[in-house]
Scaffold this motif. Structure first.
Motif, PDB file in Angstrom:
ATOM      1  N   GLU A 127      29.464  45.769  47.337  1.00 41.97           N
ATOM      2  CA  GLU A 127      30.291  44.574  47.560  1.00 41.97           C
ATOM      3  C   GLU A 127      29.649  43.365  46.869  1.00 41.97           C
ATOM      4  OE1 GLU A 127      30.896  44.424  51.802  1.00 41.97           O
ATOM      5  OE2 GLU A 127      31.600  42.335  51.648  1.00 41.97           O
TER       6      GLU A 127
ATOM      7  N   GLY B 110      26.769  33.863  52.773  1.00 38.51           N
ATOM      8  CA  GLY B 110      27.836  33.674  51.801  1.00 38.51           C
ATOM      9  C   GLY B 110      27.324  33.454  50.392  1.00 38.51           C
ATOM     10  N   ASP B 111      26.001  33.576  50.196  1.00 39.97           N
ATOM     11  CA  ASP B 111      25.403  33.335  48.883  1.00 39.97           C
ATOM     12  C   ASP B 111      25.328  34.660  48.126  1.00 39.97           C
ATOM     13  OD1 ASP B 111      22.129  32.014  47.826  1.00 39.97           O
ATOM     14  OD2 ASP B 111      23.950  32.526  46.699  1.00 39.97           O
ATOM     15  N   THR B 112      26.491  35.061  47.607  1.00 40.47           N
ATOM     16  CA  THR B 112      26.588  36.380  46.983  1.00 40.47           C
ATOM     17  C   THR B 112      25.791  36.444  45.679  1.00 40.47           C
ATOM     18  OG1 THR B 112      28.794  36.471  47.930  1.00 40.47           O
ATOM     19  CG2 THR B 112      28.252  38.178  46.351  1.00 40.47           C
TER      20      THR B 112
ATOM     21  N   TRP C 166      30.544  28.899  50.506  1.00 42.71           N
ATOM     22  CA  TRP C 166      29.379  28.699  49.647  1.00 42.71           C
ATOM     23  C   TRP C 166      29.819  28.260  48.261  1.00 42.71           C
ATOM     24  CZ3 TRP C 166      24.276  29.272  51.204  1.00 42.71           C
ATOM     25  CH2 TRP C 166      23.316  29.132  50.188  1.00 42.71           C
TER      26      TRP C 166
ATOM     27  N   ARG D 166      32.655  32.998  54.411  1.00 44.40           N
ATOM     28  CA  ARG D 166      31.336  32.400  54.187  1.00 44.40           C
ATOM     29  C   ARG D 166      31.059  32.317  52.701  1.00 44.40           C
ATOM     30  NH1 ARG D 166      27.375  35.384  58.645  1.00 44.40           N
ATOM     31  NH2 ARG D 166      28.813  35.228  60.404  1.00 44.40           N
ATOM     32  N   ASP D 167      31.456  33.361  51.987  1.00 46.06           N
ATOM     33  CA  ASP D 167      31.262  33.388  50.527  1.00 46.06           C
ATOM     34  C   ASP D 167      32.066  32.266  49.869  1.00 46.06           C
ATOM     35  OD1 ASP D 167      32.531  34.410  47.824  1.00 46.06           O
ATOM     36  OD2 ASP D 167      30.643  35.505  48.046  1.00 46.06           O
TER      37      ASP D 167
ATOM     38  N   PHE E 157      23.214  37.188  51.711  1.00 44.49           N
ATOM     39  CA  PHE E 157      24.537  37.802  51.785  1.00 44.49           C
ATOM     40  C   PHE E 157      25.307  37.277  52.980  1.00 44.49           C
ATOM     41  CE2 PHE E 157      27.614  40.778  50.503  1.00 44.49           C
ATOM     42  CZ  PHE E 157      28.067  41.527  51.581  1.00 44.49           C
ATOM     43  N   ASN E 158      24.672  37.246  54.142  1.00 50.69           N
ATOM     44  CA  ASN E 158      25.359  36.806  55.344  1.00 50.69           C
ATOM     45  C   ASN E 158      25.587  35.304  55.386  1.00 50.69           C
ATOM     46  OD1 ASN E 158      25.595  39.397  56.185  1.00 50.69           O
ATOM     47  ND2 ASN E 158      23.931  39.318  57.678  1.00 50.69           N
TER      48      ASN E 158
END
Lengths: 265, 215, 471
Positions: A101, A62-64, C390, C386-387, A59-60
């Motif tokens: 989220e 950015g790999d949601t 990615w 950051r998301d 998550f941190n």
């Protein structure tokens, strides 16, 4: 987000312990301390055996998408219980504050995350706010200072509860830490992605800890504690470091995180 | 397409526009100001004059203050101020009829403020107790520069012109055309630009003295 | 002003190695933190005021077109000329053209971060105007030939000793004592005649008041007023997000802004400009121009993951309380805005590819949001970048690979258990006396800290074996 005070503690709730990666691998005594405290508080504690990681590193980073994979697994495993408790503000915060989220693309999962999140707690805030627990007959004669880990403090409102619990420990004198609410510089992957900046931050934290003159450093999150203990030890500081749960469960006779002697375990 | 059209177009697209009802927007804006006392600090005293003086002489607002009973006493108050600081009785006077009509005998009076003016005398239209602010409107009798050039700025303020809060000023002037400049002045000029350390007297006046008259 | 992936680390390292910079940072941010805390003690209504401020800003953002038009209408009615600029270049070109129209030789400036954003100092210099910065800090920055490093204290990176040297070299009648007071006096002397002899003055705005068409500045030194009254033309450049419905709304936000920025309750000078000199006025500019600048703001408005950033009051509290900013100072960030707000804004202006490091160099501790007077969820916005990074494939492939492996393993408990056991065993091999001083894979950690040796068997292994069961 603050924990709502329940008017009277639930009778014998089914609590799932979410151990967390760092406790599992690095310091199991924290997990056993949590088990003991929850049992003493009147909970029926189980440890879901398929648990792994809450997904915070993904998550941190950015790999949601990968976070969502792990979030769904977590929700499925822990949903059946009355409460989910973790000896970590950061991991509990991840599941409670951030799962909705991470699962925002799927409203049904997001809703399941929200529902589970409402029953997910950091350990010490659960013991005080939900179970109204007071440790009895625990002694730890020492001077100690407390570091408030950021996620627990700001995402979950964990501040009074550790102090209330530690206040019940015989012989323990707490000394205030200057900048107790200032980040220690761990920040998960931050400390390995930006080691020089992290070092600058933890150096100031270590100096503040040493200035208190306390013998012991306590806190509620393994990542932060390992970071600060590692710096203190590199500095040659004699300060001992424990997770507050270990002290509260009377298990702080084991070597501390910053012990010099090798550990049997 | 002009930049104006471009920007407005993008704003409307971003907001998913829809037609706007100005009356409901105005009503929503007004609701945002409901219950102002809940978001304002308490005044330092129960009387406006005491609250204003307490604030304007507090360390937070770098100014000195005194009270006189009538405007006729102003020249004597100014003379005292200058004498105490070993300054000559030379002043620039704001072109306000009320000020000009006072007895300035013994003073060298200039009607315009020079760039190296030592002392200038002015009159504020209002004072705000919450912040210790003096309110000036530019106009025929008020040059903006007169409030910023002098080293010592001595300002007359009538007790009857005291307001409690910033919004009270806004209410008073609502709906009227604005002057070119409105200056809310709260103490002497200063800066914290070097190491965050406060120094008084940057480019504006270094000394602010408020003379509150019980009229 | 471009940031770059490589130079952030280099800049950060340089900043960390500079003890003078650290001294300067500590002096300024330390004072700012203390004063803000003291101001809040005297203002117990702060949280309620913060809630109101947030709602006012959200209301304006949600009706931005309405308020832009209302402001323009009223500003024009007051005699001002209103210009619109979609980009930074367009905005600075408008300003330069206006200065040319005014046949200006000498131009004075009042500090404006928006002015920095649109590259105004450089544009004015390139166009051949004689430019004087009038805020003390901007004057110092101009003498030093560098850039602002903080949005409220642009010369924060300079110690008094450094300022003293600069003033002694540049001022006609410099200070004799080595006190800050004497240095400020020297600047006052040096800049006095510049104010009065300029042809055009350029300033920014803290607020744009829609129902009167007035602009508002919130300052301490008096230079803003001394600069903007004498010349025949006054130009205001402002971001479109500075709008507020009316004066009382501005006052509500003012209560938050000043306390959060410097710890004072109000600045010495809160000035409203409405239109050019009127026939009755004794002083003032013949022409008053307002340039409304977009430069990425409509982009933020259209993006649910960025819209909240438009609430920003530019108070600087976030950076004053940021553990990373306090180690690096502002220049390391490489953009116009530093600190947490800069980490969110810079990718908007400079592109994500160039500035992705900024949102990563953050522990997500949340202090910035806690002190933000309008509750901007800065950590969420940073994680949002950051998301995006990615999804746009800007993250290093080693990271993507590693994360993929980790997720694969963490989805299969038996592999995870095996992996944890192996890792623990390996770490114990490298341990001495309970600690690891160095180990492949742990380099970044052990460069500065020791790593505690794991206890032995994992919790899950011991629990599976019967330990810790309920009696």
């Amino acid at each position: 987000m603050s924990n709502t005070l329940v008017s009277s503690p639930p009778a014998s709730p089914r609590v799932a312990l979410f151990v967390t990666c760092l406790v599992d691998a690095m310091r199991p005594s924290v997990g056993f301390a949590a088990l003991k405290l929850l049992q003493d508080a009147g909970c029926r504690v189980e440890v879901p055996m398929q648990q792994t990681c809450c997904g915070q590193p993904a998550f941190n980073s950015g790999d949601t998408k990968d976070t969502a994979v792990l979030a769904r697994r977590f929700i499925e495993q822990f949903e059946p219980y009355d409460y989910v408790v973790a000896p970590s503000g950061s991991c509990a915060g991840m599941t409670r504050a951030h799962y909705p989220e991470a699962l925002a693309d799927d409203p049904r999962w997001a809703e399941r995350a929200r529902k589970l999140g409402a029953r997910t707690f950091e350990l010490m805030s659960f013991l005080v706010d939900v179970m109204h627990y007071k440790p009895a007959g625990v002694k730890f004669p020492a001077t100690a200072t407390y570091h408030d880990s950021c996620s627990g403090l700001r995402e979950l409102g964990v501040f009074d509860q550790p102090r209330a619990l530690l206040g019940q420990v015989g012989g323990l004198t707490m000394k205030p830490l200057e900048g107790n609410d200032v980040c220690c510089g761990f920040g998960g992957t931050f400390c390995v992605k930006y080691p020089a900046i992290s070092n600058a931050v933890v150096s100031e934290k270590a100096a503040a800890i040493e200035r208190t003159g306390a013998q012991v450093l306590l806190g509620g999150d393994m990542g932060c504690l390992m970071n600060m203990a590692g710096k203190l030890h590199r500095n040659g500081s004699p300060v001992l470091v424990y997770h507050a749960a270990e002290v509260l469960a009377g298990m702080a006779d084991a070597p501390s995180i910053s012990a010099r002697s090798s550990d049997k375990g | 397409m002009t930049a104006r059209d471009d920007i407005l177009g993008r704003v409307r697209a971003a907001l998913g526009r829809r037609s706007i009802d100005p009356a409901s927007v105005a009503s929503a804006a007004a609701t945002l100001l409901a219950d102002l006392p809940s978001t304002r600090p308490r005044l330092l005293a129960s009387s406006l004059a005491e609250a204003f003086i307490a604030r304007v002489t507090s360390p937070k607002v770098a100014a000195t203050a005194e009270r006189i009973e009538s405007t006729a006493a102003l020249p004597e108050a100014v003379a005292r101020y200058l004498r105490a600081r070993d300054l000559p009785k030379a002043i620039a006077l704001q072109p306000l009829a009320l000020l000009r009509s006072l007895d300035w005998s013994g003073f060298a009076v200039r009607d315009r403020v020079a760039s190296d003016e030592v002392a200038a005398i002015g009159m504020a239209r209002w004072g705000i107790a919450e912040t210790g602010s003096l309110v000036f409107h530019s106009g025929a009798d008020t040059a903006v520069l007169a409030n910023f050039l002098p080293l010592h700025h001595i300002v007359l303020l009538r007790k009857a012109d005291l307001l409690a809060y910033l919004e009270d000023y806004a209410t008073l002037v609502a709906g009227q055309p604005m002057p070119r400049n409105v200056n809310l002045i709260s103490g002497a000029s200063g800066t914290t630009d070097i190491e965050g350390s406060l120094v008084l007297g940057a480019h504006g006046p270094r000394y602010m003295h408020v003379v509150l008259v019980d009229a | 002003m471009q940031t770059s992936v490589i130079s952030f680390k280099a800049r950060a390292d340089a900043a960390l190695a500079d003890p003078t910079l650290k001294l300067a940072i500590d002096r300024t941010t330390g004072t700012a933190e203390r004063k803000r805390a003291a101001a809040l003690v005297d203002f117990p209504q702060f949280e309620a005021a913060r809630e109101r401020g947030k709602r006012i800003k959200d209301h304006v953002i949600e009706h931005l077109d309405h308020y832009l038009l209302e402001f323009e209408r009223n500003a024009i009615a007051s005699g001002a000329k209103v210009h619109w600029a979609t980009s930074a270049d367009e905005a600075s070109r408008i300003v330069v053209d206006l200065c040319r129209q005014a046949k200006a030789k000498r131009v004075t400036r009042v500090k404006s971060m928006l002015g920095e954003e649109i590259g105004l100092p450089h544009a004015l210099d390139a166009a051949g105007f004689e430019r004087f910065e009038t805020d003390l800090a901007e004057h110092i920055v101009q003498l030093a030939g560098d850039r602002p490093s903080h949005i409220v204290w642009p010369s924060m990176h300079r110690t008094r000793e450094q300022v003293s040297v600069m003033f002694k070299k540049a001022h006609r009648v410099p200070h004799k004592d080595e006190t800050i007071e004497a240095m400020v006096d020297s600047a006052r002397r040096e800049l006095r005649d510049k104010f009065l002899s300029a042809d055009v003055s350029i300033s920014g705005a803290n607020f744009l008041i829609a129902d009167t068409g007035a602009t508002c500045t919130v300052t301490n030194e008096g230079n803003a007023e001394l600069t903007t009254s004498p010349p025949r033309m006054h130009i205001v450049t402002a971001g479109i997000e500075k709008l507020v419905p009316s004066l009382p709304h501005a006052f509500a936000l003012l209560r938050l802004l000043v306390r959060s920025a410097t710890g004072a309750d109000v600045t010495q000078y809160t000035t409203f400009h409405c239109g050019p000199k009127k026939p009755v006025d004794l002083d003032g500019p013949e022409e008053f121009h307002i340039v409304l600048v977009d430069n990425g703001r409509t982009k933020m408005l259209a993006d649910a993951g960025l819209r909240d950033m438009l609430r920003c009051l530019r108070c600087g509290a976030c950076m004053n309380h940021c553990v990373v900013f306090k180690q690096l100072g502002g220049h390391a960030y490489g953009g116009v805005y530093p600190g947490p707000m800069g980490a969110v804004l810079t990718p908007v202006f400079d592109g994500l590819k160039e500035s992705r490091e900024l949102s990563h160099a953050c522990t997500l501790n949340g202090k910035c949001q806690e002190v933000c007077p309008v509750d901007i969820p800065l950590p969420t916005l940073m994680r949002g970048w950051r998301d995006r990074s990615w999804r746009e494939g800007l993250e290093p492939s080693s990271m993507r690979f590693g994360m993929g492996i980790f997720t694969f393993v963490a989805s299969r408990p038996w592999i995870y258990r095996l992996g944890a056991t192996v890792a623990v065993r390996m770490m114990r091999l490298f341990g001495r006396g309970g600690w690891i001083r160095g180990m492949p894979g742990l380099g970044p950690w052990t460069a500065h800290r020791d790593f505690p040796v794991p206890s032995g068997r994992t919790f899950m292994a011991r629990y599976a074996n019967g330990e810790g069961r309920q009696k």
